[in-house]
Design a protein around this motif. Structure first.
Motif, short mmCIF file in Angstrom:
data_model
loop_
_atom_site.label_atom_id
_atom_site.label_comp_id
_atom_site.label_asym_id
_atom_site.label_seq_id
_atom_site.Cartn_x
_atom_site.Cartn_y
_atom_site.Cartn_z
N LEU A 37 4.22 -4.24 0.27
CA LEU A 37 2.91 -4.26 0.90
C LEU A 37 1.81 -4.18 -0.14
CD1 LEU A 37 3.67 -1.59 3.68
CD2 LEU A 37 4.01 -4.07 3.82
N CYS A 38 0.77 -4.95 0.05
CA CYS A 38 -0.38 -4.92 -0.85
C CYS A 38 -1.41 -3.93 -0.31
CB CYS A 38 -1.01 -6.30 -0.99
SG CYS A 38 0.06 -7.49 -1.84
N THR A 39 -1.94 -3.08 -1.19
CA THR A 39 -2.96 -2.12 -0.78
C THR A 39 -4.35 -2.65 -1.14
OG1 THR A 39 -3.21 -0.83 -2.84
CG2 THR A 39 -1.29 -0.34 -1.44
N LYS A 40 -5.37 -2.05 -0.56
CA LYS A 40 -6.73 -2.50 -0.82
C LYS A 40 -7.20 -2.14 -2.24
CE LYS A 40 -8.97 1.61 1.16
NZ LYS A 40 -9.83 2.09 2.26
N ARG A 41 -6.41 -1.33 -2.94
CA ARG A 41 -6.74 -0.99 -4.33
C ARG A 41 -5.95 -1.84 -5.32
NH1 ARG A 41 -9.58 3.88 -4.98
NH2 ARG A 41 -8.60 4.30 -7.00
N GLY A 42 -5.27 -2.88 -4.80
CA GLY A 42 -4.62 -3.86 -5.67
C GLY A 42 -3.21 -3.54 -6.08
N ASN A 43 -2.61 -2.49 -5.54
CA ASN A 43 -1.23 -2.16 -5.88
C ASN A 43 -0.26 -2.76 -4.86
OD1 ASN A 43 -1.96 -0.58 -8.14
ND2 ASN A 43 -2.42 1.16 -6.80
N GLU A 44 0.98 -2.94 -5.27
CA GLU A 44 2.04 -3.42 -4.38
C GLU A 44 3.05 -2.30 -4.20
OE1 GLU A 44 4.04 -7.68 -3.98
OE2 GLU A 44 5.02 -6.51 -5.59
N ILE A 45 3.15 -1.80 -2.99
CA ILE A 45 4.04 -0.66 -2.74
C ILE A 45 5.26 -1.11 -1.94
CG2 ILE A 45 2.13 0.99 -2.81
CD1 ILE A 45 2.38 1.18 0.28
N VAL A 46 6.33 -0.34 -2.07
CA VAL A 46 7.57 -0.61 -1.34
C VAL A 46 7.62 0.27 -0.10
CG1 VAL A 46 10.10 -0.60 -1.45
CG2 VAL A 46 8.75 -1.19 -3.49
N ALA A 47 7.99 -0.32 1.03
CA ALA A 47 8.12 0.42 2.29
C ALA A 47 9.49 0.15 2.90
CB ALA A 47 7.02 0.03 3.26
N LEU A 48 9.95 1.09 3.70
CA LEU A 48 11.25 1.01 4.35
C LEU A 48 11.05 1.25 5.84
CD1 LEU A 48 14.37 0.95 3.43
CD2 LEU A 48 14.28 3.42 3.78
N TYR A 49 11.56 0.35 6.68
CA TYR A 49 11.39 0.49 8.13
C TYR A 49 12.76 0.54 8.79
CZ TYR A 49 9.76 -0.48 12.90
OH TYR A 49 9.49 -0.41 14.25
#
Length: 400
Positions: free
Chosen positions: A49-61
């Motif tokens: 997922l891309c955040t509004k601060r420009g980072n790409e984070i990993v998520a688990l659903y």
């Protein structure tokens, strides 16, 4: 000044596992993203997922076909998704929920560096994913914040007015208050939960160990006192900062909480719309309504969920009473004013009895526990998972 705050936070608050407990791999047969050293179940999605601060984070659903509610879980310090995976799967099964967890910027395989404001953008990106990818409604979301995760959890909860509920697990009053018993909030402090929790409109459950050696038990108690909508807290006798999942009362209390929350209607103004759907507004704690200080001490100690339960049961009984009254009115033809008056009196008496009846129906909410074996299996699983947040808020260079 904001940069100074973030720099200070990074020095004494964030300890991502080094090296990360997992790497990302792509399954060549189906193209799905997974973890290198974890065999993921079919009902689990890994996302970037891309955040509004420009980072790409990993998520688990984690999906549960029987779920009506979704938990957005912000994990504690010194942990990442590879370590949390087994717990997430077990919680999804035992509580019959969908669950999304995510790694903060700089944790696991998420890009960027850890900072207070990055974590706010991280949880916002995860929440947007629930709305846009999975079609989850705000009123079906429960935010769960553990330890340092109570910071982003309460920041988001204070800006959403239709959340189903909030769970705080070993929460902090603020970063500075973990180390020093200060009496006021300073500009350089981080995660000022003490100022944000009075702004949360949803029911709040707080879980804290009485022997917590990292975040003193008093943090959880004070946050509970400041809640608008209190749910019966869980004070785990003898529990410390990183072992509460091992106590049988942990899963029992969560099951009871979810059974209540599922049955209670959302008592928020659902017609209230956000002015800008693309940006969740963050209001200053100075301009928002403060918690009611004139409430009687006896009322403070009474869980607010009792109010919600009575409201639900009363609404159900009134609906049955109205339905019964309508049928009687259709079948009875009144020919005399005196007879009408007597009929009206009878209806009021019957309606009053109907309203009184739910007082004896609280066992609807207190559902019996499923077999003891499931709780034992949960505890056994937890003993095999390293979920210690003992490094939380440890000043740089110090040793535990």
């Amino acid at each position: 000044m904001g940069g100074v705050t973030s720099s200070m936070a990074a020095k004494f608050a964030f300890y991502p596992p080094n090296p990360p407990s997992y790497n990302l791999v792509v399954n060549e047969s189906n193209g799905k993203v997974g973890f290198s050293n974890v065999i993921l179940k079919e009902n689990v999605d890994v996302l970037k997922l891309c955040t509004k601060r420009g980072n790409e984070i990993v998520a688990l659903y984690v999906k549960n076909p029987l779920a009506s509610l979704t938990v957005l879980y912000s994990h504690g310090n010194a942990a990442d998704l590879g370590q949390m995976y087994e717990l997430f799967v077990e919680l999804s099964i035992h509580l019959r929920i969908n669950l999304m967890g995510y790694d903060y910027s700089g944790y696991g395989q998420s890009s960027g560096k850890p900072s207070e404001h990055n974590t706010y953008a991280d949880i916002e990106a995860a929440y947007r994913c629930l709305e846009e990818i999975y079609g989850t409604k705000e009123e079906d979301v429960i935010l769960y914040g553990q330890s340092v995760g109570s910071g982003p959890t309460l920041d988001l909860a204070s800006r959403l007015d239709r959340l189903r509920a909030v769970i705080l697990h070993s929460p902090i009053l603020s970063g500075l208050r973990v180390m020093y018993p200060v009496k006021r909030s300073y500009w350089f402090d981080i995660y000022k939960n003490i100022d944000k929790i009075p702004l949360v409109d949803s029911p709040v459950l707080i879980i804290h160990g009485t022997s917590d050696e990292v975040v003193d038990f008093s943090h959880g108690k004070q946050l509970w006192e400041l809640c608008k909508e209190k749910y019966e807290p869980l004070w785990v006798t003898g529990g410390n900062h990183c072992n509460l999942e091992l106590f049988p009362e942990y899963i029992r209390h969560l099951k009871k909480f979810f059974s209540v929350i599922e049955k209670v209607p959302v008592l928020k103004n659902i017609s209230k719309q956000s002015a800008d759907q693309s940006e969740l507004p963050r209001s200053s704690t100075d301009t928002r309504e403060k918690s009611r200080s004139s409430v009687d001490q006896r009322e403070k100690s009474r869980p607010s969920t009792e109010k919600l339960e009575r409201s639900r049961l009363s609404a159900d009984s009134n609906e049955r009473s109205r339905s019964s009254t309508d049928k009687r009115e259709k079948s009875r033809s009144s020919t005399d004013l005196k007879e009408k008056s007597r009929s009206s009196t009878d209806k009021r008496d019957k309606s009053r009895k109907s309203v009184d009846r739910p007082e004896n129906c609280t066992n609807i909410i207190e559902q019996p526990e499923r077999g003891r074996k499931s709780i034992d299996r949960f505890g056994g699983m937890m003993r095999s998972v390293a979920l210690c947040n003992i490094d939380c808020f440890k000043p740089t260079g110090s040793k535990v």
